[in-house]
Design a protein around this motif. Structure first.
Motif, short mmCIF file in Angstrom:
data_model
loop_
_atom_site.label_atom_id
_atom_site.label_comp_id
_atom_site.label_asym_id
_atom_site.label_seq_id
_atom_site.Cartn_x
_atom_site.Cartn_y
_atom_site.Cartn_z
N PHE A 26 -9.56 0.41 6.10
CA PHE A 26 -8.26 1.33 6.33
C PHE A 26 -8.78 2.71 5.77
O PHE A 26 -8.83 3.82 4.67
CB PHE A 26 -7.26 1.18 5.34
CG PHE A 26 -5.80 1.72 5.13
CD1 PHE A 26 -4.78 1.75 6.07
CD2 PHE A 26 -5.85 3.01 4.26
CE1 PHE A 26 -3.01 2.42 5.59
CE2 PHE A 26 -4.22 3.71 3.94
CZ PHE A 26 -2.48 2.99 4.96
N HIS A 27 -7.83 3.77 6.98
CA HIS A 27 -8.14 4.94 6.96
C HIS A 27 -7.94 5.84 8.02
O HIS A 27 -6.72 5.15 9.52
CB HIS A 27 -9.97 5.15 8.08
CG HIS A 27 -10.22 4.64 9.28
ND1 HIS A 27 -9.95 5.22 10.64
CD2 HIS A 27 -10.02 2.88 9.76
CE1 HIS A 27 -10.08 4.21 11.33
NE2 HIS A 27 -10.21 3.57 11.42
N VAL A 63 0.56 -0.93 0.15
CA VAL A 63 0.06 -0.05 -0.07
C VAL A 63 1.01 1.23 0.46
O VAL A 63 1.62 1.33 1.06
CB VAL A 63 -1.11 -0.12 1.18
CG1 VAL A 63 -1.75 0.87 1.41
CG2 VAL A 63 -2.11 -1.33 1.25
N ASP A 73 0.16 -1.00 13.28
CA ASP A 73 -0.89 -0.82 13.11
C ASP A 73 -1.67 0.20 12.47
O ASP A 73 -2.38 0.29 11.96
CB ASP A 73 -2.31 -1.78 13.46
CG ASP A 73 -2.59 -1.43 15.10
OD1 ASP A 73 -2.54 -0.29 15.53
OD2 ASP A 73 -2.41 -2.12 15.72
N THR A 74 -0.81 1.23 13.18
CA THR A 74 -1.55 2.84 13.18
C THR A 74 0.45 3.20 12.78
O THR A 74 0.86 3.43 13.48
CB THR A 74 -1.53 3.70 14.06
OG1 THR A 74 -2.89 2.47 14.50
CG2 THR A 74 -2.30 5.00 13.47
N ALA A 133 -10.90 7.24 3.24
CA ALA A 133 -11.51 5.32 4.12
C ALA A 133 -10.72 5.11 2.69
O ALA A 133 -11.80 5.59 2.13
CB ALA A 133 -12.35 5.54 4.88
N TRP A 169 -12.12 -5.35 5.88
CA TRP A 169 -10.72 -4.54 6.81
C TRP A 169 -10.33 -2.63 5.85
O TRP A 169 -10.21 -2.93 5.10
CB TRP A 169 -8.83 -5.02 6.81
CG TRP A 169 -9.27 -6.93 7.00
CD1 TRP A 169 -9.10 -7.34 6.60
CD2 TRP A 169 -10.25 -7.11 8.53
NE1 TRP A 169 -9.27 -8.69 6.38
CE2 TRP A 169 -9.91 -9.00 8.30
CE3 TRP A 169 -10.72 -6.64 9.96
CZ2 TRP A 169 -10.28 -9.44 9.54
CZ3 TRP A 169 -11.05 -7.63 10.66
CH2 TRP A 169 -10.64 -9.08 10.26
N PHE A 200 -2.31 6.70 10.04
CA PHE A 200 -3.13 5.95 9.46
C PHE A 200 -3.35 4.35 10.27
O PHE A 200 -2.48 3.60 10.18
CB PHE A 200 -2.51 5.69 7.35
CG PHE A 200 -3.33 6.44 6.36
CD1 PHE A 200 -5.44 6.59 5.87
CD2 PHE A 200 -2.39 7.22 6.42
CE1 PHE A 200 -5.62 7.64 5.18
CE2 PHE A 200 -2.73 8.72 5.65
CZ PHE A 200 -4.29 8.63 5.07
N HIS A 201 -4.50 3.99 9.71
CA HIS A 201 -5.01 2.71 10.92
C HIS A 201 -5.63 1.36 9.83
O HIS A 201 -6.08 1.99 9.25
CB HIS A 201 -5.56 2.87 11.51
CG HIS A 201 -5.67 2.00 12.53
ND1 HIS A 201 -5.13 0.42 13.79
CD2 HIS A 201 -7.37 1.04 12.62
CE1 HIS A 201 -5.72 -0.55 13.73
NE2 HIS A 201 -7.67 -0.25 13.81
N LEU A 202 -4.36 0.48 10.42
CA LEU A 202 -5.01 -0.89 9.34
C LEU A 202 -6.65 -1.80 9.67
O LEU A 202 -5.31 -1.96 11.55
CB LEU A 202 -4.42 -1.12 8.18
CG LEU A 202 -4.70 -2.98 7.27
CD1 LEU A 202 -5.84 -2.41 6.54
CD2 LEU A 202 -3.23 -3.24 6.72
N HIS A 203 -7.48 -1.91 9.77
CA HIS A 203 -8.13 -3.22 10.52
C HIS A 203 -7.65 -4.24 10.45
O HIS A 203 -6.94 -4.43 9.20
CB HIS A 203 -9.68 -3.14 10.21
CG HIS A 203 -10.24 -1.80 11.12
ND1 HIS A 203 -11.42 -1.79 11.60
CD2 HIS A 203 -9.77 0.03 11.25
CE1 HIS A 203 -11.53 -0.05 12.21
NE2 HIS A 203 -10.55 -0.02 11.73
#
Length: 614
Positions: A479-480, A403, A455-456, A492, A477, A415-418
């Motif tokens: 991403f935002h 990414v 993750d962030t 997002a 998931w 930015f955080h990915l679940h």
């Protein structure tokens, strides 16, 4: 063969022992409004559980099960819960963001969050994933303990930091997302909090090693943390153990977590300051009354005076990119699939400032994306059925995903990915507004052999980050950006990971009941169409773009204003020459006649608001 026959039963026995030792934690919480005054400056209603606030910290052990019954007692507002940083492997429907993996919980309804934490430990948190609702207090730390922690300490302290807005989140949002805020300037918080209060107190004993778990649970501003006359050694980042790194201070963006070791003093001669400071470069304006720093206390002896504010001297630049995972996890292979996302903030036709990935601002679908994937059968592999406005990317199982996020904006974005942690393989510095830099896959710094995993991650102004992860967790998931105001603006994307494998997951009856009770369809594409999944008629989409030049209404307003001005001059002349009383009705009729003679319809003129006409 004999060796194998011994090993297999031992491994199986170990598994059985671990399962028998696992505990089920059952919680029954009702979200309600509670009167509070967190910073001692302004009372407000916050969201508590069972009439109490702050919300409870949740502590579990690796392998434990969580059963959390959440009843929405907020009368006229929906709610939800996300367990930030948890993989939810096999339980994607427990992840929490509304219209992504679940339906919002309507007032008086109950949702059961039911999952295990088999393969994670460390510092996490849970919070509402409904608008910016967690800014009103619906958030708290979630800690997973493990017997195999690689560092030793005597005691731990969980320390949350956050920003606070004196108004409730929906009122702040309404004032933010409006054409009267055309630049998209983020709302300025009124204060900093530590452990949900101002001037927090943390108690230390002598000659002990403390593990301090820091969590930034704010809505907007990153914070610096520094401790007077105590060394700080980072050992965990977002649930990932790292090689110990001694630092002068921490820089924690919203959503991020750091665990540090701190050795206490050998005497109680004095107490010490633990300071927190806003990253004021993120603020468009700094109100005169805003305090950028907050003093908190490390107390060794309550009989001694409290410490005064401590201001750190110049220190080495804090760079998260230099942190290295303790287990020497190597750089993932070259990507099978690359997603490039360009960040932009701009206005649409309604005059509101939005946030975009690749010129698309996220708009929630009518059917939650997970339910589209679960009901689409073989067509779940087609990204188009998930809607035109969610930035949907379908990922194949076990692919290496890269990414690339290029920042065309002067703001800083965490930015955080679940559902995953990612490797941070490139992270640029900030660049000037007139010189934004995008990632060039053919010209970049060498990749680290053992990159930072978290993750962030913070994307610098006008810069870029490059992330890699393996698509080994079927799910939808999110991403935002974790600056929640930017998420409210639409910053997002959604990764639809192995949608056919995801269809093996079966949400509970309660999961579907919450949707039905809220009148939300439980199958079909983003528009709720089940008969033809490729027909998106009626889907939720972003506003039309700003038109080039004047609109018809703009031309009419310009013409009317010009004619009115000319007629006003004529009236003044007439008034000066004649001793007469102005007939407003006659003027209005004359102006209508002028409009007709210029080919402008009277009804179009009448549609212009009264202020413009006058």
């Amino acid at each position: 063969m004999i060796f194998k026959s011994i090993l297999l039963p031992i491994a199986y026995l170990t598994y059985l022992i671990s399962q028998s030792a696992a505990e089920t934690h059952t919680f029954h919480y009702t979200a309600t409004w509670v009167d509070a005054n967190p910073d001692g400056m302004h009372g407000k209603k916050v969201i508590g559980f069972n009439g109490e606030w702050p919300l409870p910290e949740i502590h579990v052990n690796k392998g434990d099960r969580v059963e959390l019954y959440l009843t929405n007692g907020l009368e006229n507002k929906n709610t939800s819960l996300h367990f930030h940083g948890l993989f939810q492997n096999g339980t994607n429907y427990m992840d929490g963001p509304e219209f992504v993996t679940q339906c919002p919980i309507k007032p008086n309804d109950t949702f059961l969050y039911n999952f295990t934490v088999p393969n994670q430990s460390g510092t996490y948190w849970y919070h509402s994933h409904t608008g910016a609702q967690y800014g009103d207090g619906l958030r708290a730390p979630f800690i997973i303990h493990s017997d195999d922690e690689p560092y030793t300490y005597d005691e731990e302290r969980v320390i949350s930091v956050s920003d606070i807005y004196h108004k409730q989140y929906d009122e702040v949002t309404a004032g933010f997302k409006t054409r009267y805020n055309p630049t998209g300037a983020e709302p300025i918080p009124q204060n900093l909090l530590m452990n949900d209060t101002a001037n927090a107190t943390i108690y230390f004993d002598t000659d002990k090693t403390y593990l301090l778990r820091f969590v930034n649970m704010g809505l907007f501003v990153s914070q610096y943390i520094y401790i007077e006359d105590h060394e700080i050694t980072i050992v965990e980042v977002d649930g990932i153990n790292v090689e110990p790194m001694q630092v002068d201070y921490l820089y924690i963006a919203v959503g991020q977590r750091y665990s540090v070791l701190v050795k206490s003093k050998s005497n109680t001669n004095k107490n010490y300051a633990i300071m927190q400071k806003f990253d004021d470069t993120m603020l468009d304006v700094i109100p005169q009354e805003l305090k950028l720093e907050a003093l908190n206390y490390i107390i060794y002896d309550e009989s001694k005076s409290k410490p005064e504010a401590y201001h750190k001297k110049d220190a080495e630049l804090f760079d998260e990119f230099n942190l290295k995972p303790l287990d020497n996890i190597e750089l993932l292979d070259e990507p099978d699939f690359r997603v490039t996302l360009d960040v932009l903030m701009d206005n649409l036709g309604d005059g509101v400032n939005y946030a975009f990935f690749n010129n698309i601002t996220y708009v929630p679908p009518i059917v939650p994306t997970l339910l589209t994937a679960l009901s689409a059968e073989d067509d779940a592999i087609h990204s188009s059925i998930y809607g035109s406005n969610i930035n949907a990317f379908v990922l194949q199982p076990d692919d290496i995903i890269e990414v690339v996020v290029n920042n065309k904006d002067s703001g800083r974005h965490p930015f955080h990915l679940h559902g995953h942690v990612f490797q941070v393989i490139q992270k640029s510095q900030a660049f000037e507004d007139d010189d934004p830099q995008s990632y060039d896959e053919n010209d970049h710094d060498p990749f680290p052999s053992y990159p930072l995993i978290r993750d962030t991650v913070t994307l610098e102004p006008n810069g870029y980050v490059v992330l890699r992860f393996k698509a080994d967790n079927p799910g939808i998931w999110f991403f935002h950006c974790h600056v929640d105001w930017h998420l409210e603006q639409g910053l997002a994307a959604v990764f639809i990971e192995d949608p056919l494998g995801l269809q093996l997951q079966q949400p509970s009856d309660n999961y579907y009941e919450v949707c039905v009770n809220n009148g939300i369809p439980i199958k079909g594409n983003a528009a709720g169409n089940y008969e033809n999944l490729f027909d998106l008629t009626g889907e939720n989409v972003q506003p039309e773009p700003l038109p080039e030049g004047f609109t018809l209404k703009g031309y009419i307003a310009f013409l009317v204003s010009t004619l009115a001005a000319l007629y006003g001059i004529y009236s003044i002349i007439q008034y000066g020459l004649e001793d007469s009383i102005q007939d407003d009705q006659k003027i209005y009729e004359n102006l209508q006649a002028i409009l007709k003679s210029n080919g402008v319809l009277v009804n179009e003129f009448n549609n212009v608001d009264e202020t413009t006409r006058l």
